[in-house]
Scaffold this motif. Structure first.
Motif, PDB file in Angstrom:
ATOM      1  N   ALA A 109      38.011 -43.417  76.238  1.00 52.35           N
ATOM      2  CA  ALA A 109      38.427 -43.191  74.851  1.00 52.35           C
ATOM      3  C   ALA A 109      39.859 -42.678  74.825  1.00 52.35           C
ATOM      4  N   SER A 110      40.564 -42.994  73.726  1.00 53.91           N
ATOM      5  CA  SER A 110      41.873 -42.399  73.487  1.00 53.91           C
ATOM      6  C   SER A 110      41.663 -41.247  72.517  1.00 53.91           C
ATOM      7  N   TYR A 111      41.844 -40.017  73.020  1.00 53.53           N
ATOM      8  CA  TYR A 111      41.589 -38.844  72.172  1.00 53.53           C
ATOM      9  C   TYR A 111      42.781 -38.544  71.253  1.00 53.53           C
ATOM     10  N   GLU A 113      36.723 -31.080  75.260  1.00 58.58           N
ATOM     11  CA  GLU A 113      36.631 -29.869  74.420  1.00 58.58           C
ATOM     12  C   GLU A 113      35.921 -30.218  73.115  1.00 58.58           C
ATOM     13  N   SER A 114      35.288 -29.254  72.515  1.00 58.26           N
ATOM     14  CA  SER A 114      34.560 -29.469  71.250  1.00 58.26           C
ATOM     15  C   SER A 114      35.479 -29.972  70.144  1.00 58.26           C
ATOM     16  N   SER A 115      36.737 -29.497  70.142  1.00 58.82           N
ATOM     17  CA  SER A 115      37.700 -29.928  69.095  1.00 58.82           C
ATOM     18  C   SER A 115      37.995 -31.429  69.206  1.00 58.82           C
ATOM     19  N   LEU A 116      38.016 -31.924  70.455  1.00 59.47           N
ATOM     20  CA  LEU A 116      38.283 -33.365  70.659  1.00 59.47           C
ATOM     21  C   LEU A 116      37.074 -34.195  70.214  1.00 59.47           C
ATOM     22  N   ILE A 117      35.881 -33.686  70.461  1.00 59.61           N
ATOM     23  CA  ILE A 117      34.650 -34.378  70.025  1.00 59.61           C
ATOM     24  C   ILE A 117      34.679 -34.513  68.499  1.00 59.61           C
ATOM     25  N   GLU A 118      35.090 -33.429  67.839  1.00 61.32           N
ATOM     26  CA  GLU A 118      35.160 -33.411  66.374  1.00 61.32           C
ATOM     27  C   GLU A 118      36.187 -34.439  65.886  1.00 61.32           C
ATOM     28  N   PHE A 119      37.308 -34.510  66.600  1.00 55.57           N
ATOM     29  CA  PHE A 119      38.365 -35.480  66.250  1.00 55.57           C
ATOM     30  C   PHE A 119      37.828 -36.914  66.376  1.00 55.57           C
ATOM     31  N   ASN A 178      28.640 -31.630  75.555  1.00 59.07           N
ATOM     32  CA  ASN A 178      29.705 -32.431  74.932  1.00 59.07           C
ATOM     33  C   ASN A 178      29.675 -33.884  75.401  1.00 59.07           C
ATOM     34  N   LYS A 179      29.318 -34.059  76.672  1.00 57.84           N
ATOM     35  CA  LYS A 179      29.204 -35.438  77.192  1.00 57.84           C
ATOM     36  C   LYS A 179      28.097 -36.172  76.436  1.00 57.84           C
ATOM     37  N   ALA A 180      26.962 -35.498  76.227  1.00 52.83           N
ATOM     38  CA  ALA A 180      25.836 -36.104  75.499  1.00 52.83           C
ATOM     39  C   ALA A 180      26.233 -36.431  74.060  1.00 52.83           C
ATOM     40  N   LEU A 181      26.988 -35.523  73.403  1.00 53.52           N
ATOM     41  CA  LEU A 181      27.453 -35.747  72.028  1.00 53.52           C
ATOM     42  C   LEU A 181      28.381 -36.951  71.951  1.00 53.52           C
ATOM     43  N   LEU A 182      29.245 -37.041  72.948  1.00 45.92           N
ATOM     44  CA  LEU A 182      30.229 -38.133  72.994  1.00 45.92           C
ATOM     45  C   LEU A 182      29.550 -39.485  73.187  1.00 45.92           C
TER      46      LEU A 182
END
Length: 364
Positions: free
Chosen positions: A36-38, A70-76, A7-11
């Motif tokens: 970042a502001s999630y 979390e994956s949901s936050l990455i998606e957001f 997830n860190k790499a995706l972000l």
């Protein structure tokens, strides 16, 4: 652990993704934001993240590298991002409104962030205020009095329609000063004034630059005053120079000094003792002013700085007839009339002053 690293790499990939605007802080434009502001879906720098942290109702922040996402936050974050936020929260920023950069003082950055996300001042649903009404304001500001010892509450009145700013003392029946918007300028001077909301207002009176030093307890109030002055100036410039394109007008609304600080100067004969003075370089007006004290109302003197082809030059050595026992970092400012000699506090300050003066000499 695998999720954490993935997830860190995706972000970080998302932060660098082309066409998202995520590679610069959404609020001040600083490169490579690490936070970042999630809640808002934006990438921001460390400094701006501190301001967001104080607004928990509208923003929640995490570090891109240090916190678990979390994956949901990455998606957001993927579905939002900086360009998306800019289109929404900065849809109607007036041309006169000052958009702060990372080097600007805290109160400007704080109020910009609050205006965008908390108060929704620039949303598409907002009606844009015309500069004439936005450049009209009345209220109280704390103004530094004579002798530079005390700030006193004074009533200020700004009218873009009349083209003036006035202020009143309790004793005066009429205004203490009537300031033409034509020569009016304002800049934040937090360190110089010694207040986190300190604002310096300058204008020309009887051919001389006059300084007023003011503040307000409320950050919102002082930034609103600053932008009201900018709106009045913008209205004046648009009316006076209707054919000048907007990108050329905007930098002329208000300006900071190109450089400020202490140097020592000698007199016209260059035999006089060197005296410490506070210098302010106004590149737009092409003048170097010097004061006995940084908070003086009037300059002791000023030097016009023309172009190189008009005989202006900056040198890092002394005029031939001048000699010093001890080698010091000096600047000789050559003008068609005379040579001005200054001593700087250090070699670094000498370089900074020379660079700043050379920029004025080479500008058209």
């Amino acid at each position: 652990a695998m999720d954490y690293e993935r997830n860190k790499a995706l972000l970080l990939e998302l932060q660098r993704a082309a066409g998202t605007g995520n590679d610069r802080c959404a609020d001040c434009g600083d490169p490579d934001p690490e936070w970042a502001s999630y809640k808002l879906g934006i990438f921001i720098c460390l400094n701006c993240s501190g301001i967001h942290r104080n607004l928990p109702e509208i923003s929640r922040v995490k570090s891109l590298r240090l916190d678990f996402w979390e994956s949901s936050l990455i998606e957001f974050m993927r579905n939002h991002g900086n360009l998306w936020a800019k289109a929404k929260y900065e849809a109607k920023v007036p041309p006169y409104y000052y958009i702060p950069k990372s080097r600007d003082c805290m109160v400007l950055r704080q109020q910009w962030i609050r205006a965008k996300y908390e108060r929704g001042e620039f949303l598409d649903t907002q009606v844009c205020q015309d500069p004439c009404s936005a450049g009209s304001r009345a209220g109280w500001l704390w103004k530094l009095g004579k002798g530079r010892r005390h700030f006193r509450k004074r009533q200020f009145l700004l009218s873009a329609r009349e083209g003036v700013m006035k202020y009143y003392t309790k004793e005066s029946k009429g205004p203490k000063a009537i300031i033409s918007i034509e020569t009016l300028n304002a800049m934040f001077q937090v360190e110089k004034i010694g207040h986190s909301h300190g604002l310096q207002i300058t204008y020309i009176t009887d051919g001389q630059t006059r300084n007023l030093f003011v503040y307000h307890e409320s950050g919102k109030e002082i930034v609103d005053w600053f932008n009201a002055i900018r709106a009045a100036r913008y209205h004046y410039l648009k009316t006076t120079f209707p054919n000048v394109p907007e990108p050329e007008l905007i930098p002329r609304i208000t300006r900071n000094f190109a450089k400020e600080g202490y140097m020592e100067k000698t007199g016209p004969k260059q035999t006089e003792a060197f005296k410490v003075r506070w210098f302010c370089l106004d590149s737009q007006e092409r003048k170097l002013m010097y004061f006995k004290n940084p908070l003086d109302a009037f300059a002791k003197g000023q030097i016009f700085i023309g172009r190189r082809d008009e005989g202006y030059e900056v040198r890092d050595d002394l005029p031939q007839r001048l000699w010093m026992k001890k080698k010091k970092p000096v600047i000789t400012l050559v003008t068609p009339v005379r040579e001005f000699v200054f001593i700087c506090e250090s070699d670094r300050k000498q370089r900074e002053w020379m660079d700043a003066l050379n920029r004025v000499i080479t500008q058209l």
